[in-house]
Design a protein around this motif. Structure first.
Motif, PDB file in Angstrom:
ATOM      1  N   HIS A  70       0.827  -1.208   0.000  1.00  0.00           N
ATOM      2  CA  HIS A  70       0.000   0.000   0.000  1.00  0.00           C
ATOM      3  C   HIS A  70       0.866   1.265   0.000  1.00  0.00           C
ATOM      4  O   HIS A  70       0.637   2.190  -0.767  1.00  0.00           O
ATOM      5  CB  HIS A  70      -0.934   0.001   1.219  1.00  0.00           C
ATOM      6  N   VAL A  71       1.870   1.294   0.859  1.00  0.00           N
ATOM      7  CA  VAL A  71       2.724   2.477   1.003  1.00  0.00           C
ATOM      8  C   VAL A  71       3.529   2.721  -0.269  1.00  0.00           C
ATOM      9  O   VAL A  71       3.615   3.847  -0.760  1.00  0.00           O
ATOM     10  CB  VAL A  71       3.646   2.329   2.236  1.00  0.00           C
ATOM     11  N   GLN A  72       4.122   1.681  -0.821  1.00  0.00           N
ATOM     12  CA  GLN A  72       4.904   1.859  -2.051  1.00  0.00           C
ATOM     13  C   GLN A  72       4.013   2.292  -3.211  1.00  0.00           C
ATOM     14  O   GLN A  72       4.408   3.130  -4.012  1.00  0.00           O
ATOM     15  CB  GLN A  72       5.658   0.582  -2.402  1.00  0.00           C
ATOM     16  N   GLY A  73       2.817   1.745  -3.302  1.00  0.00           N
ATOM     17  CA  GLY A  73       1.892   2.154  -4.354  1.00  0.00           C
ATOM     18  C   GLY A  73       1.506   3.617  -4.238  1.00  0.00           C
ATOM     19  O   GLY A  73       1.460   4.345  -5.234  1.00  0.00           O
ATOM     20  N   LEU A  74       1.237   4.058  -3.024  1.00  0.00           N
ATOM     21  CA  LEU A  74       0.893   5.459  -2.790  1.00  0.00           C
ATOM     22  C   LEU A  74       2.058   6.378  -3.141  1.00  0.00           C
ATOM     23  O   LEU A  74       1.877   7.413  -3.794  1.00  0.00           O
ATOM     24  CB  LEU A  74       0.470   5.649  -1.335  1.00  0.00           C
ATOM     25  N   LEU A  75       3.268   6.002  -2.746  1.00  0.00           N
ATOM     26  CA  LEU A  75       4.443   6.819  -3.077  1.00  0.00           C
ATOM     27  C   LEU A  75       4.712   6.852  -4.574  1.00  0.00           C
ATOM     28  O   LEU A  75       5.107   7.903  -5.107  1.00  0.00           O
ATOM     29  CB  LEU A  75       5.680   6.307  -2.343  1.00  0.00           C
ATOM     30  N   LEU A  76       4.503   5.751  -5.264  1.00  0.00           N
ATOM     31  CA  LEU A  76       4.665   5.762  -6.723  1.00  0.00           C
ATOM     32  C   LEU A  76       3.682   6.738  -7.371  1.00  0.00           C
ATOM     33  O   LEU A  76       4.050   7.465  -8.296  1.00  0.00           O
ATOM     34  CB  LEU A  76       4.473   4.356  -7.298  1.00  0.00           C
ATOM     35  N   GLN A  77       2.442   6.753  -6.883  1.00  0.00           N
ATOM     36  CA  GLN A  77       1.451   7.708  -7.396  1.00  0.00           C
ATOM     37  C   GLN A  77       1.913   9.136  -7.171  1.00  0.00           C
ATOM     38  O   GLN A  77       1.786   9.984  -8.059  1.00  0.00           O
ATOM     39  CB  GLN A  77       0.096   7.498  -6.733  1.00  0.00           C
ATOM     40  N   ILE A  78       2.447   9.410  -5.988  1.00  0.00           N
ATOM     41  CA  ILE A  78       2.914  10.765  -5.675  1.00  0.00           C
ATOM     42  C   ILE A  78       4.077  11.158  -6.584  1.00  0.00           C
ATOM     43  O   ILE A  78       4.081  12.229  -7.178  1.00  0.00           O
ATOM     44  CB  ILE A  78       3.322  10.858  -4.191  1.00  0.00           C
ATOM     45  N   LEU A  79       5.077  10.291  -6.707  1.00  0.00           N
ATOM     46  CA  LEU A  79       6.266  10.632  -7.487  1.00  0.00           C
ATOM     47  C   LEU A  79       5.997  10.742  -8.980  1.00  0.00           C
ATOM     48  O   LEU A  79       6.746  11.405  -9.696  1.00  0.00           O
ATOM     49  CB  LEU A  79       7.374   9.612  -7.248  1.00  0.00           C
ATOM     50  N   HIS A  80       4.934  10.103  -9.474  1.00  0.00           N
ATOM     51  CA  HIS A  80       4.650  10.139 -10.902  1.00  0.00           C
ATOM     52  C   HIS A  80       3.433  10.994 -11.250  1.00  0.00           C
ATOM     53  O   HIS A  80       2.998  10.987 -12.409  1.00  0.00           O
ATOM     54  CB  HIS A  80       4.512   8.710 -11.439  1.00  0.00           C
ATOM     55  N   ASP A  81       2.916  11.733 -10.276  1.00  0.00           N
ATOM     56  CA  ASP A  81       1.791  12.625 -10.517  1.00  0.00           C
ATOM     57  C   ASP A  81       2.283  13.850 -11.302  1.00  0.00           C
ATOM     58  O   ASP A  81       3.126  14.606 -10.797  1.00  0.00           O
ATOM     59  CB  ASP A  81       1.177  13.064  -9.187  1.00  0.00           C
ATOM     60  N   PRO A  82       1.781  14.076 -12.529  1.00  0.00           N
ATOM     61  CA  PRO A  82       2.297  15.170 -13.348  1.00  0.00           C
ATOM     62  C   PRO A  82       2.078  16.555 -12.736  1.00  0.00           C
ATOM     63  O   PRO A  82       2.911  17.454 -12.920  1.00  0.00           O
ATOM     64  CB  PRO A  82       1.554  15.031 -14.680  1.00  0.00           C
ATOM     65  N   VAL A  83       1.007  16.752 -12.002  1.00  0.00           N
ATOM     66  CA  VAL A  83       0.754  18.057 -11.384  1.00  0.00           C
ATOM     67  C   VAL A  83       1.784  18.333 -10.291  1.00  0.00           C
ATOM     68  O   VAL A  83       2.359  19.428 -10.219  1.00  0.00           O
ATOM     69  CB  VAL A  83      -0.686  18.127 -10.818  1.00  0.00           C
ATOM     70  N   ARG A  84       2.030  17.350  -9.447  1.00  0.00           N
ATOM     71  CA  ARG A  84       3.036  17.519  -8.393  1.00  0.00           C
ATOM     72  C   ARG A  84       4.424  17.725  -8.993  1.00  0.00           C
ATOM     73  O   ARG A  84       5.180  18.598  -8.555  1.00  0.00           O
ATOM     74  CB  ARG A  84       3.063  16.301  -7.477  1.00  0.00           C
ATOM     75  N   ARG A  85       4.767  16.917  -9.971  1.00  0.00           N
ATOM     76  CA  ARG A  85       6.087  17.027 -10.591  1.00  0.00           C
ATOM     77  C   ARG A  85       6.310  18.408 -11.198  1.00  0.00           C
ATOM     78  O   ARG A  85       7.376  18.998 -11.032  1.00  0.00           O
ATOM     79  CB  ARG A  85       6.274  15.938 -11.643  1.00  0.00           C
ATOM     80  N   ALA A  86       5.287  18.934 -11.859  1.00  0.00           N
ATOM     81  CA  ALA A  86       5.399  20.283 -12.435  1.00  0.00           C
ATOM     82  C   ALA A  86       5.608  21.323 -11.334  1.00  0.00           C
ATOM     83  O   ALA A  86       6.429  22.235 -11.480  1.00  0.00           O
ATOM     84  CB  ALA A  86       4.152  20.604 -13.250  1.00  0.00           C
ATOM     85  N   ARG A  87       4.889  21.176 -10.221  1.00  0.00           N
ATOM     86  CA  ARG A  87       5.041  22.115  -9.104  1.00  0.00           C
ATOM     87  C   ARG A  87       6.434  22.009  -8.503  1.00  0.00           C
ATOM     88  O   ARG A  87       7.082  23.018  -8.207  1.00  0.00           O
ATOM     89  CB  ARG A  87       3.972  21.846  -8.043  1.00  0.00           C
ATOM     90  N   TRP A  88       6.933  20.778  -8.325  1.00  0.00           N
ATOM     91  CA  TRP A  88       8.266  20.597  -7.756  1.00  0.00           C
ATOM     92  C   TRP A  88       9.328  21.256  -8.631  1.00  0.00           C
ATOM     93  O   TRP A  88      10.199  21.964  -8.134  1.00  0.00           O
ATOM     94  CB  TRP A  88       8.615  19.119  -7.625  1.00  0.00           C
ATOM     95  N   ILE A  89       9.234  21.011  -9.928  1.00  0.00           N
ATOM     96  CA  ILE A  89      10.247  21.542 -10.862  1.00  0.00           C
ATOM     97  C   ILE A  89      10.166  23.073 -10.914  1.00  0.00           C
ATOM     98  O   ILE A  89      11.186  23.759 -10.924  1.00  0.00           O
ATOM     99  CB  ILE A  89      10.083  20.909 -12.259  1.00  0.00           C
ATOM    100  N   MET A  90       8.949  23.606 -10.909  1.00  0.00           N
ATOM    101  CA  MET A  90       8.787  25.054 -10.918  1.00  0.00           C
ATOM    102  C   MET A  90       9.394  25.648  -9.645  1.00  0.00           C
ATOM    103  O   MET A  90      10.119  26.630  -9.690  1.00  0.00           O
ATOM    104  CB  MET A  90       7.311  25.436 -11.019  1.00  0.00           C
ATOM    105  N   HIS A  91       9.123  25.043  -8.498  1.00  0.00           N
ATOM    106  CA  HIS A  91       9.632  25.550  -7.218  1.00  0.00           C
ATOM    107  C   HIS A  91      11.152  25.401  -7.130  1.00  0.00           C
ATOM    108  O   HIS A  91      11.833  26.284  -6.603  1.00  0.00           O
ATOM    109  CB  HIS A  91       8.973  24.800  -6.060  1.00  0.00           C
ATOM    110  N   ALA A  92      11.677  24.296  -7.617  1.00  0.00           N
ATOM    111  CA  ALA A  92      13.106  24.016  -7.486  1.00  0.00           C
ATOM    112  C   ALA A  92      13.935  24.664  -8.583  1.00  0.00           C
ATOM    113  O   ALA A  92      15.166  24.575  -8.565  1.00  0.00           O
ATOM    114  CB  ALA A  92      13.344  22.510  -7.482  1.00  0.00           C
ATOM    115  N   GLY A  93      13.299  25.323  -9.536  1.00  0.00           N
ATOM    116  CA  GLY A  93      14.029  26.052 -10.568  1.00  0.00           C
ATOM    117  C   GLY A  93      14.827  25.155 -11.476  1.00  0.00           C
ATOM    118  O   GLY A  93      15.898  24.690 -11.117  1.00  0.00           O
ATOM    119  N   ARG A  94      14.302  24.899 -12.633  1.00  0.00           N
ATOM    120  CA  ARG A  94      14.990  24.048 -13.594  1.00  0.00           C
ATOM    121  C   ARG A  94      16.282  24.723 -14.051  1.00  0.00           C
ATOM    122  O   ARG A  94      16.334  25.913 -14.305  1.00  0.00           O
ATOM    123  CB  ARG A  94      14.072  23.822 -14.794  1.00  0.00           C
ATOM    124  N   PHE A  95      17.377  23.945 -14.137  1.00  0.00           N
ATOM    125  CA  PHE A  95      18.683  24.493 -14.561  1.00  0.00           C
ATOM    126  C   PHE A  95      18.717  24.651 -16.062  1.00  0.00           C
ATOM    127  O   PHE A  95      18.196  23.980 -16.826  1.00  0.00           O
ATOM    128  CB  PHE A  95      19.823  23.574 -14.138  1.00  0.00           C
TER     129      PHE A  95
END
Length: 114
Positions: free
Chosen positions: A89-114
């Protein structure tokens, strides 16, 4: 109320590990890759989203490791659990989080793409 303390360990080559306790321990982990960006800011964003999803997991101590190879950042997210671990259950939930396109876009925007 005391402010939570997080350990931020830099490896000297652009990588970083963010953990609640030292040494950081992975009882479980999942991985993903994103375009290169600020590893510390990326790790903090991933840790926040992971904590929001798993804070009900008794004894959970999150750990996020970022390895930056110049073109990409490899994320390893997981942590340690002092208690029962519903691993699938935990690994499945984390995979969803790490591969969620909305979250990933927010992370990259916040972390400043090089």
């Amino acid at each position: 109320m005391a402010k939570a303390r997080w350990h931020i360990v830099k490896d000297g080559q652009g990588g970083v590990t963010v953990s609640r306790k030292l040494p950081a321990r992975f009882d479980f982990a999942v991985e993903a890759t994103v375009p290169a960006c600020n590893a510390v800011l990326l790790a903090q964003q991933v840790r926040q989203d992971m904590w929001r999803a798993l804070q009900g997991l008794r004894g959970f101590l999150p750990v996020v490791e970022i390895v930056n190879d110049g073109n990409h950042c490899r994320i390893r997210a997981g942590g340690s659990v002092n208690g029962p671990l519903p691993l699938v259950h935990v690994q499945g939930l984390l995979l969803q989080i790490l591969h969620d396109p909305v979250r990933r876009a927010r992370w990259i925007m916040h972390a400043g793409r090089f």
